[in-house]
Design an enzyme around this catalytic site. Structure first.
Site, PDB file in Angstrom:
ATOM      1  N   GLY A 149       0.804  -1.272   0.042  1.00  0.00           N
ATOM      2  CA  GLY A 149       0.099   0.073   0.241  1.00  0.00           C
ATOM      3  C   GLY A 149       0.852   1.178  -0.176  1.00  0.00           C
ATOM      4  O   GLY A 149       0.499   2.236  -0.839  1.00  0.00           O
ATOM      5  N   THR A 150       1.923   1.159   0.937  1.00  0.00           N
ATOM      6  CA  THR A 150       2.669   2.406   0.801  1.00  0.00           C
ATOM      7  C   THR A 150       3.241   2.723  -0.688  1.00  0.00           C
ATOM      8  O   THR A 150       3.330   3.939  -0.818  1.00  0.00           O
ATOM      9  CB  THR A 150       3.875   2.133   1.816  1.00  0.00           C
TER      10      THR A 150
ATOM     11  N   GLN B 249      -7.959  -0.002   3.258  1.00  0.00           N
ATOM     12  CA  GLN B 249      -8.781  -0.549   4.198  1.00  0.00           C
ATOM     13  C   GLN B 249     -10.107  -1.032   3.661  1.00  0.00           C
ATOM     14  O   GLN B 249     -10.857  -1.824   4.303  1.00  0.00           O
ATOM     15  CB  GLN B 249      -9.061   0.469   5.279  1.00  0.00           C
TER      16      GLN B 249
ATOM     17  N   SER C  85      -3.521  -3.331  -0.517  1.00  0.00           N
ATOM     18  CA  SER C  85      -2.338  -3.801  -0.060  1.00  0.00           C
ATOM     19  C   SER C  85      -2.796  -5.275   0.196  1.00  0.00           C
ATOM     20  O   SER C  85      -3.848  -5.563   0.955  1.00  0.00           O
ATOM     21  CB  SER C  85      -2.030  -3.017   1.328  1.00  0.00           C
TER      22      SER C  85
ATOM     23  N   HIS D 235      -1.639  -7.662   2.261  1.00  0.00           N
ATOM     24  CA  HIS D 235      -1.885  -8.185   3.636  1.00  0.00           C
ATOM     25  C   HIS D 235      -3.066  -7.515   4.747  1.00  0.00           C
ATOM     26  O   HIS D 235      -3.328  -8.061   5.727  1.00  0.00           O
ATOM     27  CB  HIS D 235      -0.371  -8.157   4.597  1.00  0.00           C
TER      28      HIS D 235
ATOM     29  N   THR E  83      12.386  -7.336 -10.493  1.00  0.00           N
ATOM     30  CA  THR E  83      11.779  -8.824 -10.770  1.00  0.00           C
ATOM     31  C   THR E  83      10.550  -8.863  -9.752  1.00  0.00           C
ATOM     32  O   THR E  83      10.529  -8.746  -8.660  1.00  0.00           O
ATOM     33  CB  THR E  83      12.957  -9.861 -10.201  1.00  0.00           C
TER      34      THR E  83
ATOM     35  N   CYS F 245       2.771   5.033  20.466  1.00  0.00           N
ATOM     36  CA  CYS F 245       3.763   5.136  21.382  1.00  0.00           C
ATOM     37  C   CYS F 245       5.161   4.685  20.980  1.00  0.00           C
ATOM     38  O   CYS F 245       5.411   3.657  21.014  1.00  0.00           O
ATOM     39  CB  CYS F 245       3.661   4.122  22.845  1.00  0.00           C
TER      40      CYS F 245
HETATM   41  C1  LIG Z   1      -1.777  -0.340   5.893  1.00  0.00           C
HETATM   42  C2  LIG Z   1      -2.328   0.865   5.076  1.00  0.00           C
HETATM   43  C3  LIG Z   1      -1.273   1.292   4.127  1.00  0.00           C
HETATM   44  C4  LIG Z   1       0.011   0.790   3.872  1.00  0.00           C
HETATM   45  O1  LIG Z   1      -0.021  -0.507   3.211  1.00  0.00           O
HETATM   46  P1  LIG Z   1       1.521  -1.436   3.276  1.00  0.00           P
HETATM   47  O2  LIG Z   1       1.164  -2.573   2.520  1.00  0.00           O
HETATM   48  O3  LIG Z   1       1.569  -1.791   4.855  1.00  0.00           O
HETATM   49  O4  LIG Z   1       2.665  -0.517   2.891  1.00  0.00           O
HETATM   50  C5  LIG Z   1      -1.689   2.421   3.491  1.00  0.00           C
HETATM   51  N1  LIG Z   1      -2.796   3.151   3.573  1.00  0.00           N
HETATM   52  C6  LIG Z   1      -3.863   2.567   4.244  1.00  0.00           C
HETATM   53  C7  LIG Z   1      -5.122   3.135   4.450  1.00  0.00           C
HETATM   54  C8  LIG Z   1      -3.551   1.281   5.306  1.00  0.00           C
HETATM   55  O5  LIG Z   1      -4.409   0.874   6.190  1.00  0.00           O
END
Ligand SMILES: *Cc1c(COP(=O)(O)O)cnc(C)c1O
Length: 404
Positions: free
Chosen positions: A76-77, A184, A204, A206, A242, A330
């Protein structure tokens, strides 16, 4: 008192989700026997390439895109970075205006901040007290030099589902590319990039029962972006390196399952979640719900308890075998309240006293019963020792210390 379930309880699915056994099984051959590099022309390579293209079809179907519009990334990032920097810096552009919101994930806010330092201007729209970006504010913020609008589909903390279709329509009418971070939302709300007026969408793996370290960016046909990783020209030149073959296969499998099971798993999560809403607000004094009660993900419950610190609550629950999260991070010894909760107008101490429960398809009533049984006791014990508790005399300290 309900019996403690046999195993630990995982209520933190917005942070990450367990992989499904079917996903692990689908990935397994691609680690060893089918080890090919999808760029190789021998049979190993061709098999890897075919498997990647099959996965691309499932990801595309999940969001009603064309397979050629799906770019695989590391998560996602990276997808957010590619969308935002890729649009902003297209064809050497170095100036322009970007509209986003105060409730975005750091994976959107930080690339925007980076671009601001590089000379772009960024408007971060405020959000309503119940957790929404208002389309009329998006419209009002548009300027002649606006190059991108980026608003998330569902919020990661409070789960509110944003009016992205209306925002996308506004962007389209002005000819401005619209990006949405749907990390999300995927697997929990039906996503249709065609009807939803979306030009770029991040997802993303995961966060919906696939492997970590893989994701995708949807880029509508005809939308031009600059790559941020340059190299061998993989993924239509937009994402060299790759391909993560097992990861992509896992993402494809998770997409296939999400499409088939979304309705059922949402109903099951909603039942559990609504039971929590009712019971927590009734059994815990001075407790509140954060965010809109219904226009939110079925998986998300976000509570606020006066006079306590979320960290203490999360650690207290963890000792009882329940994993949840709070409205502040934290780190480095200082308490940073959630930027989302602050943007909703909560005071620092209110944001600190928050608890996020995010459910998954595998959670059940027995786990919820146990949580509902133990929560009031954990809260009241914390209140007895809380420096925030005005009903109790302060005993030194400023109440800002970090419970490790
Ligand atoms: C978890 C999340 C990301 C980041 O995704 P990663 O695969 O962990 O880099 C980006 N945006 C939102 C809204 C997320 O919940």
């Amino acid at each position: 008192m309900s019996k403690k379930p046999m195993s630990r309880i995982y209520f933190d699915h917005s942070a990450t989700t367990p992989m499904l056994p079917e996903v692990v099984e689908a990935m397994r051959p691609y680690f060893i026997e089918q080890c090919g590099n999808a760029s190789s022309i021998h049979s190993f390579g061709r098999e890897a390439k075919r498997a990647i293209e099959r996965a691309r079809v499932y990801v595309a179907k999940l969001i009603n895109a064309e397979p050629s519009e799906v770019i695989f990334t590391s998560g996602g990032t990276e997808s957010d970075n590619l969308a935002i920097k890729g649009i902003a810096t297209h064809e050497g552009r170095s100036r322009g205006h970007i509209i986003t919101s105060k409730m975005e994930h750091h994976a959107v806010l930080e690339p925007c901040a980076f671009l601001r330092r590089a000379g772009f201007e960024v408007t971060e729209l405020p959000i309503t007290p119940d957790g929404f970006v208002e389309p009329r504010l998006v419209e009002a913020a548009i300027r002649k030099d606006t190059v991108l609008i980026s608003v998330m589909m569902a919020n990661s903390e409070i789960g509110t589902i944003q009016p992205t279709k209306d925002i996308g329509a506004i962007a389209r009418a002005e000819g401005i590319p619209f990006h949405t971070d749907a990390v999300q939302a995927i697997g929990k709300v039906p996503v249709d990039v065609k009807r939803g007026n979306i030009d770029l969408l991040s997802l993303s793996s995961h966060k919906f029962h696939g492997p970590k370290g893989v994701g995708a960016l949807f880029v509508r046909e005809g939308v031009q972006i600059e790559p941020i990783i340059h190299g061998g020209g993989h993924e239509r030149g937009l994402r060299s390196s790759t391909e993560n073959v097992p990861g992509i296969i896992g993402l494809g499998k998770a997409s296939e399952i999400a499409m088939a099971d979304m309705k059922e798993s949402n109903e099951s999560m909603r039942r559990l979640r609504d039971r929590m809403f009712e019971a927590v607000l009734k059994t815990v004094p001075d407790s509140y719900l954060n965010g809109h009660p219904t226009r939110r993900l079925a998986s998300n419950a976000h509570f606020r308890f006066d006079f306590i610190e979320g960290e203490g609550l999360v650690l207290g629950l963890d000792m009882l075998g329940i994993a949840a999260s709070t409205g502040s991070a934290c780190s480095t010894g200082s308490l940073e309240p959630s930027h989302v909760l602050l943007a909703m107008g909560l005071k620092h101490e209110q944001a600190h006293g928050s608890l996020r429960i995010t459910l998954g398809r595998e959670n059940n009533q027995e786990e919820v019963s146990y949580f509902l049984d133990v929560l009031p006791g954990v809260v009241s014990r914390l209140r007895e020792i809380s420096p925030f508790n005005s009903k109790r005399p302060m005993q030194g300290g400023n109440g800002e210390s970090c419970v490790q």
